[in-house]
Design a protein around this motif. Structure first.
Motif, PDB file in Angstrom:
ATOM      1  N   MET D   1      25.678  70.405  17.750  1.00  0.00           N
ATOM      2  CA  MET D   1      25.368  70.927  19.080  1.00  0.00           C
ATOM      3  C   MET D   1      23.871  70.799  19.372  1.00  0.00           C
ATOM      4  SD  MET D   1      26.388  74.640  20.407  1.00  0.00           S
ATOM      5  CE  MET D   1      27.211  74.747  21.951  1.00  0.00           C
ATOM      6  N   LEU D   2      23.068  71.397  18.484  1.00  0.00           N
ATOM      7  CA  LEU D   2      21.615  71.259  18.606  1.00  0.00           C
ATOM      8  C   LEU D   2      21.110  70.416  17.441  1.00  0.00           C
ATOM      9  CD1 LEU D   2      18.977  72.341  20.054  1.00  0.00           C
ATOM     10  CD2 LEU D   2      18.864  73.954  18.167  1.00  0.00           C
ATOM     11  N   GLU D   3      20.375  69.358  17.782  1.00  0.00           N
ATOM     12  CA  GLU D   3      19.824  68.518  16.714  1.00  0.00           C
ATOM     13  C   GLU D   3      18.324  68.377  16.925  1.00  0.00           C
ATOM     14  OE1 GLU D   3      21.920  64.778  16.845  1.00  0.00           O
ATOM     15  OE2 GLU D   3      23.762  65.917  17.206  1.00  0.00           O
ATOM     16  N   ILE D   4      17.597  68.780  15.921  1.00  0.00           N
ATOM     17  CA  ILE D   4      16.144  68.640  15.977  1.00  0.00           C
ATOM     18  C   ILE D   4      15.743  67.554  14.996  1.00  0.00           C
ATOM     19  CG2 ILE D   4      13.940  69.844  15.709  1.00  0.00           C
ATOM     20  CD1 ILE D   4      15.560  72.449  16.017  1.00  0.00           C
ATOM     21  N   ASN D   5      15.050  66.526  15.513  1.00  0.00           N
ATOM     22  CA  ASN D   5      14.700  65.405  14.658  1.00  0.00           C
ATOM     23  C   ASN D   5      13.190  65.203  14.565  1.00  0.00           C
ATOM     24  OD1 ASN D   5      17.322  64.489  13.970  1.00  0.00           O
ATOM     25  ND2 ASN D   5      17.533  63.731  16.080  1.00  0.00           N
ATOM     26  N   GLY D   6      12.650  65.615  13.458  1.00  0.00           N
ATOM     27  CA  GLY D   6      11.259  65.297  13.130  1.00  0.00           C
ATOM     28  C   GLY D   6      10.227  65.672  14.186  1.00  0.00           C
ATOM     29  N   ILE D   7      10.294  66.906  14.691  1.00  0.00           N
ATOM     30  CA  ILE D   7       9.317  67.237  15.733  1.00  0.00           C
ATOM     31  C   ILE D   7       7.966  67.615  15.127  1.00  0.00           C
ATOM     32  CG2 ILE D   7      10.877  67.876  17.596  1.00  0.00           C
ATOM     33  CD1 ILE D   7      10.450  70.800  16.723  1.00  0.00           C
ATOM     34  N   GLU D   8       6.920  67.152  15.778  1.00  0.00           N
ATOM     35  CA  GLU D   8       5.543  67.470  15.390  1.00  0.00           C
ATOM     36  C   GLU D   8       4.881  68.163  16.579  1.00  0.00           C
ATOM     37  OE1 GLU D   8       3.498  64.825  13.072  1.00  0.00           O
ATOM     38  OE2 GLU D   8       5.338  64.560  11.904  1.00  0.00           O
ATOM     39  N   VAL D   9       4.307  69.324  16.308  1.00  0.00           N
ATOM     40  CA  VAL D   9       3.704  70.089  17.397  1.00  0.00           C
ATOM     41  C   VAL D   9       2.236  70.373  17.074  1.00  0.00           C
ATOM     42  CG1 VAL D   9       3.714  72.300  18.619  1.00  0.00           C
ATOM     43  CG2 VAL D   9       5.858  71.120  18.159  1.00  0.00           C
ATOM     44  N   PHE D  10       1.408  70.218  18.066  1.00  0.00           N
ATOM     45  CA  PHE D  10      -0.037  70.455  17.903  1.00  0.00           C
ATOM     46  C   PHE D  10      -0.496  71.522  18.878  1.00  0.00           C
ATOM     47  CE2 PHE D  10      -1.512  66.879  15.293  1.00  0.00           C
ATOM     48  CZ  PHE D  10      -0.342  66.131  15.229  1.00  0.00           C
ATOM     49  N   TYR D  11      -1.424  72.366  18.406  1.00  0.00           N
ATOM     50  CA  TYR D  11      -2.183  73.219  19.324  1.00  0.00           C
ATOM     51  C   TYR D  11      -3.587  72.654  19.359  1.00  0.00           C
ATOM     52  CZ  TYR D  11       1.560  76.684  19.004  1.00  0.00           C
ATOM     53  OH  TYR D  11       2.753  77.328  19.065  1.00  0.00           O
ATOM     54  N   GLY D  12      -3.901  71.900  20.359  1.00  0.00           N
ATOM     55  CA  GLY D  12      -5.212  71.219  20.370  1.00  0.00           C
ATOM     56  C   GLY D  12      -5.253  70.225  19.222  1.00  0.00           C
ATOM     57  N   ASP D  13      -6.192  70.433  18.302  1.00  0.00           N
ATOM     58  CA  ASP D  13      -6.290  69.528  17.162  1.00  0.00           C
ATOM     59  C   ASP D  13      -5.547  70.062  15.946  1.00  0.00           C
ATOM     60  OD1 ASP D  13      -7.848  67.833  18.626  1.00  0.00           O
ATOM     61  OD2 ASP D  13      -9.737  68.799  18.021  1.00  0.00           O
ATOM     62  N   TYR D  14      -5.041  71.269  16.085  1.00  0.00           N
ATOM     63  CA  TYR D  14      -4.405  71.915  14.938  1.00  0.00           C
ATOM     64  C   TYR D  14      -2.907  71.617  14.950  1.00  0.00           C
ATOM     65  CZ  TYR D  14      -2.333  75.729  12.267  1.00  0.00           C
ATOM     66  OH  TYR D  14      -1.589  76.455  11.398  1.00  0.00           O
ATOM     67  N   GLN D  15      -2.421  71.063  13.835  1.00  0.00           N
ATOM     68  CA  GLN D  15      -0.987  70.729  13.785  1.00  0.00           C
ATOM     69  C   GLN D  15      -0.208  71.922  13.260  1.00  0.00           C
ATOM     70  OE1 GLN D  15      -0.018  67.070  11.833  1.00  0.00           O
ATOM     71  NE2 GLN D  15       2.107  67.134  12.533  1.00  0.00           N
ATOM     72  N   ALA D  16       0.823  72.314  14.005  1.00  0.00           N
ATOM     73  CA  ALA D  16       1.603  73.485  13.629  1.00  0.00           C
ATOM     74  C   ALA D  16       2.930  73.102  12.970  1.00  0.00           C
ATOM     75  CB  ALA D  16       1.873  74.360  14.839  1.00  0.00           C
ATOM     76  N   LEU D  17       3.566  72.041  13.423  1.00  0.00           N
ATOM     77  CA  LEU D  17       4.850  71.623  12.837  1.00  0.00           C
ATOM     78  C   LEU D  17       4.740  70.188  12.349  1.00  0.00           C
ATOM     79  CD1 LEU D  17       7.558  73.009  15.293  1.00  0.00           C
ATOM     80  CD2 LEU D  17       6.631  74.081  13.242  1.00  0.00           C
ATOM     81  N   PHE D  18       5.293  69.974  11.148  1.00  0.00           N
ATOM     82  CA  PHE D  18       5.234  68.636  10.545  1.00  0.00           C
ATOM     83  C   PHE D  18       6.654  68.108  10.368  1.00  0.00           C
ATOM     84  CE2 PHE D  18       1.564  70.987   9.285  1.00  0.00           C
ATOM     85  CZ  PHE D  18       0.514  70.087   9.290  1.00  0.00           C
TER      86      PHE D  18
END
Lengths: 286, 393, 307, 234
Positions: D1-18
Motif C-alpha cells: 500500500m505504502l512504499e518508501i524507496n530510498g528517500i533522502e531528506v536535507f534540512y539546508g546542508d544537514y542531511q536527516a534521512l539516508f
C-alpha cells in the motif's frame, strides 16, 4: 449632555468606518500571518474605481461599490497567488521579513503606477444624503448607512465563518495551519481566498472613503498604519478585536478632538501603546 | 585574485559612471539652462506635479520665438529646463541642486515647492553663488537670514488673504468668522495675517482651530462650529483631502454659513463637492479681468491642457518664468552675479501688475479673490477688474 | 584579501573630498546616513530577531534634542552627545515595556511609538516649534560633515563586527533562535535585548543629531516620517539581515538604484523602486548577500560574517 | 500500500534521512521505532507531504505522492495524527471532528463516521460543545484521533499517540488503535513506547541516525538482544 451624545455618535460612526477595513487586514493576518502593508492600496483602488465609474456613469456610488466587489476579490486573490504564496514555505522569521519587503514594494508600486495613470490629485465623489436632525443632534445618513452595511457584513462574515466549509477551513487555518493541512484543507487556496475577502472589505471601505472624504494615490501607507494600529489594539487575527478596536479609536479620537484636535490624532497611538502595556497581545489576542 | 580585483574595480567604476555627473559642457553656451526640482512624487505631487509640463510648455513657447535675447552673445538663445524629482523631501532637493550646481551650463535655479524644501535649496544657491528664484515659498522662516542668492516672487504668507477683507467691508452682511487651519507652516501664516486683518477692520473671529494634516474626523470641530454660528467659514489647507473632508462633513452636519472661503481651491476640490462648491470663495494668483497682457499665460495653459482655475498656483509659475526672462534680457549676460543684481533691482510689469523684490527678498505677487460660479472659477475682486460679482451662498 | 579591499575602499573614501565633487559628496553623506541607519537597525533587528519598526524614533529624538540644545548655545560636541544620550535614555525607558511583546506586536508597537513621537513633537509646539519645524544655524560644512558621517559608518560597522565576535553576540543569536531555551540556560535575555537596543539607539541618535546639523531644518514628518522609518529596515532586509555586510550592501544597492531611477526617469521611478524591493523580497528572501554566488564571493573574500 | 524507496531528506546542508526504505501493506500495523532525533518525525512528515525528499520515491496505492501537496495526500486517505495533536483550539469538539470530514469523500459519510468516533470515544459526545483548547491532554488526544478517523483514512499514521498520557489512558489508546485496525485501516505507528507498540504490531522498522537499522516481524524484533538492551532496558 447633547454634546456628549453627539460626540459619541460621531465617534461610533467614525469607528465603524475604521473597523471595516481593519477587519479585512485582521483576517489576512490571522490566516497568512503576514503584515499586509499594501492593504491601504486596495482601499485606494476601490475608491478610485468607484470614482472613475461614478464620473463616467453617475450611478449610485454604493451600487458601484457592489459591482466592483468581484474585481476586488480577484485582485486580492491574484496578489496572494503570485506575491505571497511563494513565501509561504519559508521559515517564520524570514517570512515576516519577506512579506514586509514584498508588500511594501507592492504598496509603493501600486501607488505610483496609479498616480501615473490616474493622476496624483485628490479625488472625491460628490454624493450626499440629507442628515437626520433631532433638535440640535444630527446623524449623517451616509455614515448610518455605512454602519448598517458594516453590521450586515459582520453578520454575514460571522455566518460565513461559522457555517460554510470554506469559512470553517479559514478559521481552522487561523488556529492551526498544520492541523488544517492534516485534514486536507488546501491552505494556500484558503490564504488566497482570505486575501480576496480582505481586499473586498478594503474596497468597500474605499468606496465609503471616496464618498465621505476623498482619496489620493499616496494615501495607502498612511491608512494602512492606522488600520494596523487598530488590529494590534484589538489583538492580531481577532475579528471581534478589530471591530472593538475601530470603535474605541473612533470614540477616543472624537472625544479628545473636541478639546484639542491635535491630541485627538495622537490619541490613537497613545491608546495603542497604553493597551499593549496592559495586555501585550491586544484586547482580544491570544 | 587579480581578476577579482579588476572585476571589483570595474563594478565600482560603473557605479561612479552611473551616478556621476555628465562631464560634457560646451564652452560657448548654446542654450540657457534653468535647473529646478519639482515634487514629481511624494506628498506634494498632487499639488505641483503637473508644473513640469507647464514649465516645458513655457520654454517651448519662448523657443518658438527664437529664445531669449542675450546681449553678450548678440543672439537669441533657446531656453531649457533641467528638472529633477525631489520626492517632496528637502534632502533630495539639496542633493539635486548640488548636482546641478556642478554643471556650469546651468545659469539659473528655480526653487522647489514649499518653504522647508526651499530652505535646503537656498543653502546650495548661496554656497555656489547661483541665482535662485523661489516659487511657492513665502514663509518668514526663509527670509529670516539674509541670503543674496535667493529672491522670492510672492508676498509674505501673512498677506496672502489681504484682498479678501475689503469685499466684506464693502458689501456688509457678515459679521463673524471662523477659521479652520491645517497645521503647516504656510497655512498658519496665512490665517494669522487674515485674522489680524479682520480684527483691525472690526470683524469678529468666533472660532479658530488648527488641526493636524491627517485629520479625517471633523465632527468634533463641527459641533463647536455649530455652537459658534459664524457667518463665514474659512478653510486654509495645503492638502485638498483636508478641505474636502471638512466641507463634506460640514454639509452632513447641515451647517449652512453665509460664506465659505477656501484658501487653496482647485478643480478637484470643486469636483469632489459638486453643486455644494457653488459660491465658494477662494484665492488665485491670477485674475482674468484684463486679458491684454495675459496671452502667453493663457497659451501655455492651453498647451499644458489645464485651465487657470484648476491650479491657483499656475500664475505664480508664469510670473516666475517671466521674471527670469526679463532678468536675463535686462542683464544682457549669463553672468550669475549680474543676473542676481538685476533680479534684486529690477522693477517691471508682468500681467499688468508691478513686479519687484522687497529688501528682505519677498516678491510682489499677491493672491486675488475668486469665486466658484457656474462650476467655474471667476475673478470677483478688485471691482474694476472683476468678471462677476461676488455672491453670498 | 578582504583587508586589501577594505583598505582601498576606505582610502578612496578618505581622499574623496579632494576631487571636489559636491554632488557626489552629498550623495555619499546621504548614503552613509542610510548605511548607518540600516546597520544600527540590524544590531537589534538582525542579531536578536526583534524587527524594530520603530528604529527611526531614536533618530528623530537625537535630531530634535541636538537641534534644540544647539540653538540654546550649547557647544557642538555637547549637543551631539546630548542627542545620543537622549536616544539612549529613550531606548532604556521603552525597552522594558516593549520587550514584553513578541513578533508582530513588538514591531507594530514600536512603529506606533514613532508615530506617537511624531505627534508629540507636533503637539508640544512650545518646545519643538511643532509643524513650523526647527531651524538651526547654517554654515558651509560639507567637508566636516562628510568625514563625520564616514567616521560614524566605520564605527558602526566595527561595533557590529566586534559584536559578532563576542559572547554577547552569541547570546543575541541565541535569543533570536530560541528565546525561551536561551532563558532556561541562564542567558540574561532582557539585559541582552536592552543592551542591543541601546547600542542600536545610540548610533541612530548620533546620526539624528548629525542629520539636523546637515539639513539645517527639521520638522516632525522629516524625521519621523513613514518612509523614513521603513527605508532603513527595507535596506537591511534587502541586503541581508544578520550579516554585517548585509545592510551596507542593501543601502548601497537601494540608494544607487534610487539615484539612477530618479535622475534618469521623471516618472514611475517610485514604482520601479518598489518593484525592486518586491522582487528582492520575493526571490531573495535572505537578502542579496545570501544569494548563492554573492555569498560564495563574500565568503571567499572573508566579508561574510553571519551571526 | 505504502512504499518508501530510498528517500533522502536535507534540512539546508544537514542531511536527516539516508535512503530510508519501508513498506506498509493494507490492514497491517507497522511500527516505526527509534530514539529521539533518529528521524522518525522527519520520515512521516515526508510521507505526508510537509517535507520534500531530495532523492527517492514514495508510492501510495501505486501513485507517486512525494511530489503532491499535503492536502492532496490527505484526499487519498493517508492521514497523520501528529504528536502535537494540532487541534483547532477555538473550535468546539464537534467542529473539530467536522473539520476532519472536510474533504468530499468524507463529507458525505459525516454522520456514519461521527457515530464510529463517538462509539470509540463516548466521552467526546459529552464534550462536543466544549472548546478543544480547554480539554485535558487525554481528551485532546482522543479528539485528534477522532478527527483523523473522520477523514476516512486508509492508512493512519500515528505519531507518539501515548506521549504525555497517564498509564491507564495509554492502554486505552493502544486498544483503540487495534480496534481501528480491525476496521481495515492500515496503521503506521511511531512510538517511543517500544514494548507496547511491538506487541500490537505485525512488523516494525528501527530507525537509527536517519537510516533503517533493523526490520522484521514485530515478535521477532521483540526477542532481539539489541532491541531488548537499547530500547526496552531489559
Amino acid at each position: 449632555m447633547e454634546i456628549a451624545i453627539q460626540l459619541v455618535i460621531a465617534g461610533i460612526l467614525q469607528g465603524g468606518l475604521y473597523a471595516l477595513a481593519a477587519f479585512g487586514l485582521s483576517l489576512i493576518f490571522g490566516v497568512s500571518n503576514v503584515l499586509n502593508l499594501a492593504h491601504g492600496e486596495f482601499l485606494m483602488l476601490g475608491g478610485l474605481f468607484c470614482f472613475l465609474i461614478f464620473s463616467a456613469t453617475g450611478l449610485n456610488p454604493f451600487l458601484i461599490g457592489l459591482m466592483i466587489l468581484p474585481f476586488a476579490f480577484f485582485l486580492g486573490y491574484i496578489f496572494d497567488r503570485f506575491l505571497m504564496r511563494p513565501l509561504a514555505g519559508k521559515k517564520e522569521h524570514i517570512r515576516l521579513m519577506s512579506s514586509i519587503l514584498v508588500t511594501l514594494g507592492a504598496a509603493l508600486c501600486i501607488g505610483d503606477v496609479t498616480s501615473f495613470l490616474a493622476g496624483a490629485e485628490e479625488k472625491g465623489v460628490d454624493y450626499s444624503m440629507p442628515s437626520f436632525f433631532w433638535g440640535d443632534l444630527y446623524i449623517s445618513y451616509l455614515r448610518l448607512l455605512a454602519m448598517v452595511m458594516i453590521a450586515g457584513l459582520t453578520v454575514g462574515i460571522h455566518y460565513y465563518l461559522k457555517k460554510t466549509y470554506t469559512g470553517r477551513a479559514l478559521r481552522a487555518t487561523t488556529q492551526n495551519i498544520r492541523g488544517a493541512m492534516l485534514v486536507g484543507v488546501d491552505t494556500s487556496r484558503i490564504r488566497s481566498v482570505t486575501f480576496g475577502i480582505g481586499s473586498m472589505l478594503a474596497s468597500i471601505a474605499g468606496v465609503f472613503y471616496v464618498v465621505l472624504l476623498s482619496i489620493s494615490p499616496d494615501m495607502g501607507l498612511t491608512v494602512t498604519i492606522k488600520y494596523l494600529c487598530i488590529i494590534v489594539l484589538g489583538g492580531l487575527g481577532s475579528l471581534i478585536g478589530s471591530l472593538v478596536g475601530g470603535v474605541i479609536l473612533g470614540l477616543t479620537e472624537s472625544i479628545v478632538s473636541y478639546y484639542n484636535p491635535h491630541w485627538g490624532q495622537t490619541a490613537a497611538f497613545l491608546i495603542l501603546v497604553l493597551i499593549l502595556l496592559i495586555r501585550p497581545k491586544g484586547l482580544f489576542g491570544k | 585574485m587579480k581578476r577579482k580585483m579588476s572585476v571589483f574595480c570595474l563594478v565600482f567604476l560603473m557605479a561612479v559612471a552611473i551616478i556621476g555627473p555628465d562631464l560634457t559642457w560646451a564652452e560657448d553656451p548654446k542654450e540657457i539652462k534653468i535647473g529646478a526640482t519639482i515634487a514629481l512624487s511624494g506628498r506634494f505631487k498632487g499639488i505641483v506635479g503637473t508644473f513640469k509640463t507647464l514649465g516645458n510648455e513655457w520654454a517651448g513657447l519662448i523657443n518658438e520665438r527664437g529664445g531669449i535675447y542675450v546681449k553678450e552673445y548678440g543672439k537669441k538663445l533657446p531656453i531649457k529646463f533641467e528638472i529633477y524629482d525631489d520626492a517632496s523631501k528637502p534632502e533630495n532637493a539639496r542633493k539635486y541642486y548640488e548636482k546641478m550646481a556642478t554643471d556650469p551650463s546651468i545659469s539659473f535655479f528655480m526653487g522647489p515647492f514649499s518653504s522647508f524644501i526651499s530652505n535646503a535649496a537656498t543653502t546650495v544657491a548661496g554656497k555656489h553663488k547661483i541665482p535662485m528664484q523661489m516659487v511657492c515659498a513665502n514663509d518668514a522662516v526663509l527670509f529670516e537670514k539674509p541670503n543674496y542668492w535667493r529672491v522670492g516672487v510672492l508676498v509674505p504668507a501673512e498677506d496672502e488673504w489681504e484682498r479678501l477683507v475689503p469685499i466684506y467691508k464693502k458689501k456688509g452682511g457678515v459679521k463673524t468668522f471662523a477659521t479652520i487651519t491645517m497645521d503647516t507652516l504656510h497655512n498658519k501664516g496665512a490665517i494669522k495675517g487674515f485674522e489680524e486683518d479682520l480684527k483691525k477692520n472690526g470683524f469678529e473671529v468666533v472660532y479658530s482651530v488648527v488641526a493636524p494634516p491627517p485629520t479625517k474626523n471633523f465632527a468634533p470641530m463641527i459641533i463647536k462650529l455649530r455652537k459658534a454660528k459664524p457667518d463665514v467659514v474659512c478653510i486654509e489647507a495645503l492638502s485638498p483631502a483636508f478641505t474636502i473632508g471638512f466641507l463634506k462633513q460640514m454639509r452632513e452636519a447641515g451647517y449652512k454659513p453665509k460664506e465659505i472661503i477656501v484658501g487653496h481651491v482647485t478643480k478637484h476640490v470643486i469636483d469632489a463637492l459638486g453643486p455644494y462648491a457653488e459660491n465658494i470663495t477662494g484665492l488665485a494668483y491670477y485674475y482674468d479681468g484684463d486679458t491684454q497682457d495675459h496671452k502667453d499665460f493663457l497659451e501655455i495653459l492651453r498647451r499644458s491642457g489645464f485651465t487657470w482655475g484648476e491650479y491657483m498656483e499656475s500664475g505664480i509659475r508664469f510670473w516666475a518664468y517671466t521674471r527670469i526672462k526679463q532678468a536675463i534680457e535686462k542683464a544682457g549676460t549669463l553672468d550669475r552675479k549680474k543676473i542676481m543684481d538685476t533680479l534684486w533691482n529690477m522693477k517691471t510689469k508682468i500681467m499688468g501688475l508691478d513686479s519687484f523684490v522687497t529688501p528682505e527678498g519677498y516678491g510682489a505677487l499677491g493672491a486675488w479673490p475668486c469665486q466658484v460660479q457656474g462650476g467655474k472659477f471667476v475673478s470677483i475682486w478688485p471691482l474694476d477688474k472683476a468678471v462677476k460679482l461676488h455672491n453670498y451662498r | 584579501m578582504n583587508r586589501i579591499i577594505l583598505g582601498i575602499v576606505l582610502l578612496f573614501l578618505l581622499i574623496f573630498p579632494v576631487f571636489n565633487l559636491p554632488y557626489l559628496n552629498t550623495f555619499l553623506i546621504i548614503l552613509f546616513m542610510y548605511i548607518l541607519l540600516a546597520e544600527s537597525y540590524d544590531i537589534l533587528g538582525g542579531y536578536t530577531g526583534y524587527i524594530n519598526m520603530g528604529h527611526i524614533a531614536f533618530f528623530g529624538i537625537g535630531a530634535y534634542t541636538f537641534g534644540l540644545l544647539w540653538n540654546t548655545g550649547l557647544s557642538l560636541y555637547l549637543s551631539f552627545l546630548a542627542g545620543t544620550l537622549a536616544a539612549v535614555v529613550f531606548a532604556i525607558l521603552i525597552s522594558f515595556p516593549l520587550f514584553r511583546l513578541q513578533g508582530a506586536y513588538f514591531s507594530l508597537a514600536a512603529f506606533a511609538l514613532v508615530k506617537l513621537m511624531e505627534h508629540l513633537t507636533l503637539n508640544l509646539s512650545s518646545i519643538t516649534h511643532g509643524s513650523d519645524g526647527l531651524k538651526v544655524l547654517e554654515g558651509n560644512r560639507m567637508i566636516p560633515m562628510y568625514y563625520l558621517s564616514l567616521l560614524l559608518v566605520v564605527a558602526v560597522v566595527v561595533v557590529s563586527f566586534l559584536i559578532t565576535r563576542s559572547r554577547f553576540g552569541l547570546a543575541m543569536a541565541s535569543v533570536r533562535e530560541e528565546e525561551e531555551i536561551a532563558f532556561d540556560f541562564g542567558v540574561p535575555v532582557q539585559r541582552i535585548k536592552t543592551t542591543a537596543m541601546v547600542i542600536s539607539a545610540s548610533f541612530a541618535g548620533l546620526m539624528g543629531s548629525f542629520y539636523t546639523w546637515y539639513t539645517i531644518f527639521i520638522n516632525p514628518s522629516m524625521v519621523f516620517g513613514t518612509e523614513m522609518a521603513l527605508m532603513p529596515i527595507a535596506m537591511a532586509m534587502l541586503g541581508g539581515s544578520g550579516v554585517i555586510i548585509g545592510p551596507v550592501i542593501g543601502a548601497v544597492f537601494l540608494l544607487i538604484v534610487e539615484e539612477t531611477l530618479w535622475t534618469r526617469f521623471a516618472y514611475l521611478h517610485t514604482a520601479a523602486y518598489g518593484l525592486v524591493i518586491l522582487l528582492v523580497g520575493l526571490f531573495m528572501p535572505g537578502g542579496l548577500v545570501r544569494l548563492r554566488p554573492v555569498r560564495r564571493f563574500l565568503i571567499r573574500v572573508g566579508l561574510f560574517k553571519e551571526l | 500500500m505504502l512504499e518508501i524507496n530510498g528517500i533522502e531528506v536535507f534540512y539546508g546542508d544537514y542531511q536527516a534521512l539516508f535512503g530510508v526504505e519501508a513498506t506498509v501493506a493494507s490492514a497491517e500495523i507497522v511500527s516505526l521505532l527509534g530514539a529521539n532525533g533518529a528521524g522518525k518525525t522527519t520520515t512521516i512528515n515526508t510521507i505526508c507531504g510537509f517535507i520534500r525528499p531530495r532523492a527517492g520515491t514514495i508510492h501510495f496505492d501505486n501513485t507517486i505522492i512525494h511530489k503532491m501537496s499535503a492536502n492532496k495526500i490527505v484526499e487519498k486517505g493517508l492521514i497523520q495524527i501528529p504528536e502535537e495533536r494540532m487541534l483547532f483550539p477555538d473550535m468546539t469538539v464537534l467542529e473539530n471532528l467536522q473539520m476532519g470530514a472536510y474533504l468530499g469523500r468524507a463529507r458525505k459519510k459525516l454522520a456514519d463516521s461521527m457515530d464510529w468516533v463517538y462509539g470509540l470515544f463516548p466521552i467526546l459526545q459529552k464534550r462536543q460543545s466544549q472548546l478543544a483548547g480547554t480539554l485535558s491532554g487525554g481528551e485532546q488526544q482522543m479528539v485528534a484521533i477522532g478527527r483523523g478517523l473522520m477523514s476516512l483514512p486508509r492508512l493512519l499514521i500515528l505519531d507518539e499517540p501515548s506521549l504525555g498520557l497517564a498509564p491507564m489512558l495509554v492502554a486505552e489508546v493502544f486498544q483503540v488503535i487495534q480496534k481501528i485496525n480491525q476496521e481495515g485501516v492500515a496503521i503506521l505507528l511511531v512510538e517511543q513506547n517500544v514494548h507496547q507498540s511491538l506487541k500490537i504490531s505485525n512488523r516494525a522498522y528501527l530507525l537509527e541516525n536517519g537510516s533503517i537499522a533493523m526490520e522484521g516481524r514485530a515478535s521477532e524484533l521483540l526477542d532481539r538482544d539489541y532491541i531488548r538492551e537499547s530500547y526496552l532496558g531489559i
